[in-house]
Design an enzyme around this catalytic site. Structure first.
Site, PDB file in Angstrom:
ATOM      1  N   GLU A  64      36.805  38.609  47.127  1.00 26.63           N
ATOM      2  CA  GLU A  64      36.048  39.394  46.287  1.00 26.63           C
ATOM      3  C   GLU A  64      35.152  38.728  45.029  1.00 26.63           C
ATOM      4  O   GLU A  64      34.204  39.216  44.845  1.00 26.63           O
ATOM      5  CB  GLU A  64      37.088  40.345  45.453  1.00 26.63           C
ATOM      6  CG  GLU A  64      37.958  41.132  46.226  1.00 26.63           C
ATOM      7  CD  GLU A  64      39.281  40.520  46.471  1.00 26.63           C
ATOM      8  OE1 GLU A  64      39.452  39.424  46.699  1.00 26.63           O
ATOM      9  OE2 GLU A  64      40.250  41.299  46.253  1.00 26.63           O
ATOM     10  N   ASP A 124      42.367  40.728  48.099  1.00 28.89           N
ATOM     11  CA  ASP A 124      43.447  40.758  47.296  1.00 28.89           C
ATOM     12  C   ASP A 124      44.634  41.345  48.268  1.00 28.89           C
ATOM     13  O   ASP A 124      44.350  42.636  48.786  1.00 28.89           O
ATOM     14  CB  ASP A 124      43.586  41.396  46.219  1.00 28.89           C
ATOM     15  CG  ASP A 124      42.938  40.473  44.906  1.00 28.89           C
ATOM     16  OD1 ASP A 124      42.847  39.407  45.142  1.00 28.89           O
ATOM     17  OD2 ASP A 124      42.583  41.088  43.936  1.00 28.89           O
ATOM     18  N   ASP A 184      46.806  43.963  48.467  1.00 30.73           N
ATOM     19  CA  ASP A 184      47.168  45.098  48.011  1.00 30.73           C
ATOM     20  C   ASP A 184      46.237  46.398  48.788  1.00 30.73           C
ATOM     21  O   ASP A 184      45.459  46.144  49.670  1.00 30.73           O
ATOM     22  CB  ASP A 184      47.200  45.444  46.407  1.00 30.73           C
ATOM     23  CG  ASP A 184      45.883  45.217  45.799  1.00 30.73           C
ATOM     24  OD1 ASP A 184      44.893  45.250  46.676  1.00 30.73           O
ATOM     25  OD2 ASP A 184      45.821  45.135  44.682  1.00 30.73           O
ATOM     26  N   GLU A 201      43.936  48.045  47.530  1.00 28.27           N
ATOM     27  CA  GLU A 201      42.529  47.972  47.296  1.00 28.27           C
ATOM     28  C   GLU A 201      41.813  46.883  47.924  1.00 28.27           C
ATOM     29  O   GLU A 201      40.678  47.252  48.365  1.00 28.27           O
ATOM     30  CB  GLU A 201      42.289  48.092  45.773  1.00 28.27           C
ATOM     31  CG  GLU A 201      41.217  48.476  44.943  1.00 28.27           C
ATOM     32  CD  GLU A 201      41.301  50.174  45.165  1.00 28.27           C
ATOM     33  OE1 GLU A 201      39.872  50.718  45.206  1.00 28.27           O
ATOM     34  OE2 GLU A 201      42.212  50.596  44.866  1.00 28.27           O
ATOM     35  N   TYR A 220      49.965  36.579  42.439  1.00 33.50           N
ATOM     36  CA  TYR A 220      49.343  37.913  42.314  1.00 33.50           C
ATOM     37  C   TYR A 220      49.831  38.765  41.162  1.00 33.50           C
ATOM     38  O   TYR A 220      51.243  39.003  41.061  1.00 33.50           O
ATOM     39  CB  TYR A 220      49.221  38.695  43.568  1.00 33.50           C
ATOM     40  CG  TYR A 220      48.309  39.763  43.718  1.00 33.50           C
ATOM     41  CD1 TYR A 220      47.048  39.368  43.277  1.00 33.50           C
ATOM     42  CD2 TYR A 220      48.600  40.998  44.145  1.00 33.50           C
ATOM     43  CE1 TYR A 220      46.054  40.375  43.379  1.00 33.50           C
ATOM     44  CE2 TYR A 220      47.712  42.097  44.118  1.00 33.50           C
ATOM     45  CZ  TYR A 220      46.559  41.928  43.816  1.00 33.50           C
ATOM     46  OH  TYR A 220      45.387  42.766  44.131  1.00 33.50           O
ATOM     47  N   ARG A 242      49.347  42.209  40.363  1.00 34.97           N
ATOM     48  CA  ARG A 242      49.503  43.504  40.928  1.00 34.97           C
ATOM     49  C   ARG A 242      50.817  43.804  41.687  1.00 34.97           C
ATOM     50  O   ARG A 242      50.795  43.793  42.700  1.00 34.97           O
ATOM     51  CB  ARG A 242      48.356  44.270  41.059  1.00 34.97           C
ATOM     52  CG  ARG A 242      47.128  44.445  40.339  1.00 34.97           C
ATOM     53  CD  ARG A 242      46.246  44.862  40.979  1.00 34.97           C
ATOM     54  NE  ARG A 242      44.976  45.237  39.866  1.00 34.97           N
ATOM     55  CZ  ARG A 242      43.837  44.253  40.051  1.00 34.97           C
ATOM     56  NH1 ARG A 242      43.914  43.159  40.681  1.00 34.97           N
ATOM     57  NH2 ARG A 242      42.910  44.211  39.058  1.00 34.97           N
ATOM     58  N   HIS A 258      55.037  42.164  47.081  1.00 34.81           N
ATOM     59  CA  HIS A 258      54.932  40.667  46.521  1.00 34.81           C
ATOM     60  C   HIS A 258      55.944  40.249  45.360  1.00 34.81           C
ATOM     61  O   HIS A 258      56.705  41.151  45.300  1.00 34.81           O
ATOM     62  CB  HIS A 258      53.576  40.804  45.402  1.00 34.81           C
ATOM     63  CG  HIS A 258      52.388  41.578  46.423  1.00 34.81           C
ATOM     64  ND1 HIS A 258      51.765  41.307  47.584  1.00 34.81           N
ATOM     65  CD2 HIS A 258      51.799  42.685  45.835  1.00 34.81           C
ATOM     66  CE1 HIS A 258      51.240  41.911  47.659  1.00 34.81           C
ATOM     67  NE2 HIS A 258      50.978  42.884  46.845  1.00 34.81           N
TER      68      HIS A 258
END
Length: 713
Positions: free
Chosen positions: A9, A82, A84, A86, A298, A300, A344
């Site tokens: 990203e 990432d 997740d 998203e 990470y 989140r 995670h």
């Protein structure tokens, strides 16, 4: 030319990963999402299975063109967004645009950006996870259905520019409900009576707890007088001294939610800032000879689970730095909350060997402070308990019982590194309190009895920390959505922050009442939490996403149709002030902007005059004699300036005490540092040589207030 293309990203993440993979890999950044629903229309075909219509995000054309060109030249493309929902969605959109084979294992995920973690991830690429993608897509469509169908209704019936969101509306409701609870609160009187005994070894202070060994309250002065009367001439004696050892365990490693809460409490960070700085620490920063390296895992995550490798490293580090007594016999394991996503680990440093002081020279102030918080929390989580020596002294005087308690730290354990903050202002339960030595049956001298009146307090307004905690406990939204949700309700003017606490505006209360009456499910806490759980079940492949959307939309459409017919127009009257507009003579009115309240002329747009709402501080300006007033400057920082601005530019950054310096007659101010307040003269130049009063930063409240009104034209 590189054989393999890796797409992430951000440029920072790309730079860090490229260093680990070597010359055969080219790592490029998509700069976040590349496709989304159009802003100009709903973009969802409700009649045909809620199929979304995605378009390229404006400004991303050149990025996509470059990625397409690079992908055609590469032997293989890896999508490393990432780990997740998203990130999976970003990877899926890229795969669509680059026309990648849907059966190819192109997805690479890693929980930390370290050499070993990245290299290991590329040995096990997988296919795109459509359950994750559908969960993200369902959330996006749900929010679009609510936002694009309910917001226009609010524009027509209440005020143009309003918005309603599936999660943000419930967050506003929590704040409104708490405010109304505070307004309805009726304080109740109660009293305490402390007995202070002066002994050779020190002062022993005990509080009245009851009669005849039964807990008894003192509701009024009459009850206090009755107690004091009963103690006349009665001897006080130590009935029992109880000593015990108590252990206090460390807190678990951070989750997204607990990190946001603790950063708000200890660092004063808004949730949005916490996530932004954490993202920088995760993606990688230049750290001396190491080059670009990811400093934390990470950020989140709902999980408090820690890998065995990280635990072993932490235990070795703790033994080396603090000694064997600080290392528990077995590695600490923490129970992840029910319903949490456990994909995670908890948030931790990628290596405890990088202690905060060793990386401090390479980090910004905010990066260092947040990294230090994460590092200390993780290290402490793997340490032994703190041990407290607790003493309770029960004292009897006739029928009346008094009690003194004290705790002394016997062994610090994890507290040598870190202790968790609290949302309220009460003192920590483990703060040491000295109790002079006494024994069972010891006669005590006559005490100094101190009665004190108190009143029960209403529940506190939500701070950012306590609001995040409540949303997590109730299951409203996901940890990754807390920061944007809070940011949105502030920008929309539904709530404001006063002394770091959320206060609903009149507009916020009107919108909440309207939604309660017409869209009770949408603003219902339990319904929102159930919907969140169903989104998790979509991610797990247990719920069909189209069916979920169809059920929600049927109920929502019925509410919309009914509200369109029955909802009457709501007119919000501006509150009139006693301040007269010097340009046209009208009484100015209070307006609510994104930075809080300000005064504006009701004659807008003919008259565009605005003023800040100023509060005098009881001190005159030493330059011109006009009153000093409290103002807010850049980033809402409070300062104290002359009310004669702009003719007089005198400014103080510290709060005036109201007194003047006996030497130079300039205002004395409160200088705060690490929790302590020192009274100093504001005229530093007269006392220390050099140093001028700070000048206006050009962003004072009156400037911004004027800009707010002018922008509306």
């Amino acid at each position: 030319m590189a054989d393999y293309l890796v797409i992430v990203e951000s440029p920072a993440k790309a730079k860090t990963i490229e260093k680990y993979l070597g010359k055969r890999y080219s790592v490029k950044a998509s700069m976040g999402h590349v496709r989304d629903l159009p802003k100009s229309k709903l973009g969802v075909d409700v009649e045909h299975g809620f199929q979304p219509h995605y378009i390229t995000i404006r400004g991303k054309g050149d990025v996509i063109k470059a990625l397409r060109s690079a992908s055609k030249k590469a032997k293989r493309v890896y999508l490393a967004a990432d780990p997740d929902r998203e990130g999976e969605a970003i990877a899926w959109h890229l795969a669509q645009l680059l026309e990648l084979d849907p059966n190819e294992s192109c997805r690479v995920v890693f929980h930390e950006i370290t050499k070993d973690a990245v290299k290991d991830a590329f040995t096990e690429p997988r296919k795109l996870n459509m359950d994750l993608i559908n969960a993200q897509q369902t959330r996006r469509i749900l929010d679009r259905l609510v936002g694009y169908r309910l917001s226009p209704l609010l524009w027509r019936k209440v005020k143009k520019g309003l918005s309603a969101g599936r999660v943000q509306s419930v967050a506003v409701r929590l704040i409104v409900d708490r405010e109304r609870e505070i307004r309805a609160f009726v304080p109740e009187e109660y009293w305490t009576v402390d007995a202070m005994f002066v002994l050779d070894e020190g002062v022993l202070t005990a509080r009245f707890v009851g009669y005849d060994h039964e807990k008894t309250s003192l509701p009024n002065r009459e009850a206090v007088d009755e107690l004091l009367s009963s103690l006349q001439g009665v001897p006080f004696q130590v009935e029992k001294v109880k000593r015990s050892e108590r252990k206090r365990n460390p807190s678990a490693p951070f989750t997204t939610s607990s990190l946001q809460q603790e950063a708000a409490r200890k660092l004063g960070f808004r949730a949005y800032k916490t996530m932004s700085v954490a993202q920088q620490l995760y993606e990688g920063l230049e750290v001396g000879a190491e080059g670009s390296v990811g400093l934390i895992t990470y950020m989140r995550t709902d999980s408090t689970r820690i890998s065995e490798t990280a635990q072993a490293e932490a235990r070795a580090f703790i033994r080396d730095r603090y000694g064997a007594p600080y290392v528990p016999e077995t590695a600490r394991q923490y129970q992840t909350k029910s319903g949490a996503q456990d994909a995670h680990e908890g948030i931790r440093p990628t290596s405890v060997a990088r202690d905060p002081e060793s990386v401090k020279p390479f980090l910004s102030k905010d990066q260092y402070r947040l990294y230090k918080l994460i590092w200390e929390r993780f290290v402490a989580s793997q340490m032994t308990p703190a041990v407290m020596d607790t003493t309770t002294v029960d004292i009897q005087a006739g029928r009346a019982s008094f009690r003194a308690t004290g705790s002394v730290l016997k062994f610090p354990g994890f507290m040598a590194v870190y202790t968790e903050g609290t949302d309220d202002q009460s003192t920590d339960e483990d703060t040491a309190k000295f109790l002079p030595p006494v024994r069972d049956g010891q006669a005590l001298p006559d005490p100094d009895l101190k009665p004190e009146q108190h009143f029960t307090q209403p529940p506190p307004r939500y701070s950012e920390s306590s609001l995040v905690k409540t949303m997590e406990e109730l299951g409203i939204g996901r940890p990754s959505t807390y920061a944007p949700t809070i940011d949105t309700i502030l920008k929309r003017g539904y709530v404001v922050l006063e002394q770091k606490r959320f206060v609903p505006t009149e507009l916020g209360e009107i919108v909440v009442d309207l939604l309660k009456e017409n869209f009770h499910q949408l603003i219902d806490v339990d319904f929102t939490a159930r919907l969140e759980k169903e989104l998790d079940e979509v991610e797990d492949g247990e719920v069909d996403w189209v069916k979920l959307l169809a059920e929600f939309n049927a109920s929502f459409e019925a509410d919309l149709e009914k509200a369109e017919k029955t909802l009457e127009h709501v007119h919000i009257e501006d509150e009139v002030s006693d301040v007269v507009c010097e340009k046209c003579g009208r009484n100015m009115v209070y307006k609510q902007g994104r930075f809080g309240k300000f005064l504006a002329c009701p004659g807008f747009p003919e008259c565009r005059n605005t003023k800040p709402i100023t509060k005098e501080v009881g001190v005159s300006c030493p330059k011109c004699g006009k009153p000093l007033v409290e103002r807010k400057g850049k980033k809402r920082k409070v300062f104290y300036g002359c009310s004669g601005y702009p003719e007089c530019d005198y400014v103080l950054w510290n709060r005036p005490t109201g007194a003047l310096c006996p030497t130079c007659s300039h205002p004395l101010v409160e200088k705060r540092s690490k929790g302590t307040v020192t009274i100093v003269c504001s005229n530093e130049a007269a006392h220390a040589g050099g140093g001028q009063p700070p000048q206006d930063d050009g962003n004072s409240e009156d400037v911004r207030a004027r800009e707010q009104v002018e922008a509306k034209s």
